[in-house]
Design an enzyme around this catalytic site. Structure first.
Site, PDB file in Angstrom:
ATOM      1  N   LYS A 119      59.057  33.368  30.219  1.00  0.00           N
ATOM      2  CA  LYS A 119      59.382  34.081  28.967  1.00  0.00           C
ATOM      3  C   LYS A 119      58.173  34.109  28.028  1.00  0.00           C
ATOM      4  O   LYS A 119      57.906  35.112  27.398  1.00  0.00           O
ATOM      5  CB  LYS A 119      60.567  33.413  28.245  1.00  0.00           C
ATOM      6  CG  LYS A 119      61.842  33.355  29.048  1.00  0.00           C
ATOM      7  CD  LYS A 119      62.999  32.817  28.211  1.00  0.00           C
ATOM      8  CE  LYS A 119      62.824  31.380  27.759  1.00  0.00           C
ATOM      9  NZ  LYS A 119      62.801  30.380  28.852  1.00  0.00           N
ATOM     10  N   ARG A 151      69.556  30.251  22.330  1.00  0.00           N
ATOM     11  CA  ARG A 151      69.852  29.373  23.458  1.00  0.00           C
ATOM     12  C   ARG A 151      71.279  28.863  23.438  1.00  0.00           C
ATOM     13  O   ARG A 151      71.665  28.108  24.338  1.00  0.00           O
ATOM     14  CB  ARG A 151      68.898  28.178  23.442  1.00  0.00           C
ATOM     15  CG  ARG A 151      67.608  28.425  24.200  1.00  0.00           C
ATOM     16  CD  ARG A 151      66.636  27.346  23.829  1.00  0.00           C
ATOM     17  NE  ARG A 151      65.850  26.893  24.919  1.00  0.00           N
ATOM     18  CZ  ARG A 151      64.512  26.974  24.930  1.00  0.00           C
ATOM     19  NH1 ARG A 151      63.871  27.556  23.958  1.00  0.00           N
ATOM     20  NH2 ARG A 151      63.833  26.470  25.922  1.00  0.00           N
ATOM     21  N   ARG A 170      52.797  22.696  35.782  1.00  0.00           N
ATOM     22  CA  ARG A 170      52.309  23.357  34.562  1.00  0.00           C
ATOM     23  C   ARG A 170      51.522  22.414  33.665  1.00  0.00           C
ATOM     24  O   ARG A 170      51.907  21.265  33.452  1.00  0.00           O
ATOM     25  CB  ARG A 170      53.515  23.901  33.790  1.00  0.00           C
ATOM     26  CG  ARG A 170      53.149  24.472  32.424  1.00  0.00           C
ATOM     27  CD  ARG A 170      54.226  25.332  31.862  1.00  0.00           C
ATOM     28  NE  ARG A 170      55.297  24.574  31.230  1.00  0.00           N
ATOM     29  CZ  ARG A 170      56.297  25.140  30.560  1.00  0.00           C
ATOM     30  NH1 ARG A 170      56.370  26.448  30.482  1.00  0.00           N
ATOM     31  NH2 ARG A 170      57.238  24.395  30.023  1.00  0.00           N
ATOM     32  N   ARG A 200      53.040  18.888  29.142  1.00  0.00           N
ATOM     33  CA  ARG A 200      54.052  18.739  28.090  1.00  0.00           C
ATOM     34  C   ARG A 200      54.955  17.564  28.442  1.00  0.00           C
ATOM     35  O   ARG A 200      55.330  17.402  29.594  1.00  0.00           O
ATOM     36  CB  ARG A 200      54.883  20.025  27.970  1.00  0.00           C
ATOM     37  CG  ARG A 200      54.266  21.028  27.030  1.00  0.00           C
ATOM     38  CD  ARG A 200      54.945  22.364  27.086  1.00  0.00           C
ATOM     39  NE  ARG A 200      56.407  22.345  26.982  1.00  0.00           N
ATOM     40  CZ  ARG A 200      57.152  23.433  26.830  1.00  0.00           C
ATOM     41  NH1 ARG A 200      56.579  24.612  26.747  1.00  0.00           N
ATOM     42  NH2 ARG A 200      58.464  23.345  26.766  1.00  0.00           N
ATOM     43  N   ARG A 214      66.636  19.809  30.709  1.00  0.00           N
ATOM     44  CA  ARG A 214      66.470  21.189  30.214  1.00  0.00           C
ATOM     45  C   ARG A 214      67.229  22.175  31.086  1.00  0.00           C
ATOM     46  O   ARG A 214      67.816  23.139  30.587  1.00  0.00           O
ATOM     47  CB  ARG A 214      64.987  21.549  30.156  1.00  0.00           C
ATOM     48  CG  ARG A 214      64.276  20.809  29.028  1.00  0.00           C
ATOM     49  CD  ARG A 214      62.780  20.781  29.227  1.00  0.00           C
ATOM     50  NE  ARG A 214      62.160  22.062  29.038  1.00  0.00           N
ATOM     51  CZ  ARG A 214      60.992  22.411  29.598  1.00  0.00           C
ATOM     52  NH1 ARG A 214      60.352  21.574  30.374  1.00  0.00           N
ATOM     53  NH2 ARG A 214      60.489  23.591  29.361  1.00  0.00           N
TER      54      ARG A 214
END
Ligand code: AMP
Length: 221
Positions: A13, A88, A127, A156, A167
């Site tokens: 996104k 969300r 990532r 992260r 998540r």
């Protein structure tokens, strides 16, 4: 054009949102980026949000609604905005509809990114992001240098395995019902002969450029 990007964590996104915003010449609002900046600056909002974000839990709706309203009222958002990861939960979707109505605007498109969970876990685990400009990279080790700004790449905290699982659960339990909420609204509007946001699903697996091309075609660009 006001666009909501919906999809699980790691679906792309942020990357695609950036490109859509550039193409349409409108700003992008990513609540995740706003919250991470608040955490970095150590503001009261940042300190509150950090408790949820580090674990991979959703930040309370009241915090998100405040950020959303402020961003939508800015003059540069008057022509439209790309909302990345903002809606969300169903209360957030209701809040967005309310704020847009108050501003005499409406949501045009809900763009749903379709990716299977296995692929997402693979992407998130590989990532790193620039600690300075937030650009995400796949498969670059922490400590490498950002190509855009020379900043340091870091992992992260919420890309650790436990937080990724949390998540994904938050997406399944709280965010995926939002898609059905928009579908129900579209059906209601059609029955009344009114218009509603167009819901478009895009296959988000593939090279970044390929997905961008699909997205822009879906948006009629
Ligand atoms: P993101 O960068 O979009 O993956 O967001 C990172 C984290 O920020 C999420 O895991 C949540 O903890 C928090 N967050 C960002 N946007 C929202 C939102 N709309 N509602 C609730 N929490 C959010």
């Amino acid at each position: 054009m006001n666009i909501v990007l919906l999809g699980p964590p790691g679906a792309g996104k942020g990357t695609q949102g950036e490109r859509i915003a550039r193409e349409l010449e409108i700003p992008k609002l990513a609540t995740g980026d706003v919250l991470r900046e608040a955490v970095r600056q150590g503001t009261p909002q940042g300190l509150e949000a950090k408790r949820y974000m580090d674990k991979g839990d959703l930040v309370p709706d009241s915090v998100i609604l405040g950020i959303m309203k402020e961003a939508l009222c800015r003059p540069d958002a008057a022509r439209g905005v790309v909302l990345d990861g903002v809606v969300r939960t169903v209360p957030q979707a209701e809040g967005l509809a309310r704020v847009l109505a108050e501003l005499g605007r409406k949501l045009d498109v809900v763009l749903v990114f379709d990716v299977d969970e296995e692929e997402l876990v693979r992407r998130l685990s590989a990532r790193t992001v620039c600690e300075n400009c937030q650009t995400p990279y796949t498969g670059r080790a922490p400590g490498s240098t950002c190509e855009k700004c020379g900043g340091k790449l870091v992992r992260r905290k919420d890309d650790e395995p436990d937080a990724i699982r949390t998540r994904m659960r938050a997406y399944r339990d709280q965010t995926s019902p939002v898609i059905e909420w928009y579908r129900a609204r579209a059906r209601d509007a059609a029955l009344r002969g009114q218009s509603a946001a167009r819901i478009v699903t895009v296959d988000a697996i593939g090279a970044v450029d390929e997905v961008t091309a699909r997205v822009l075609t879906a948006l009629g660009k």
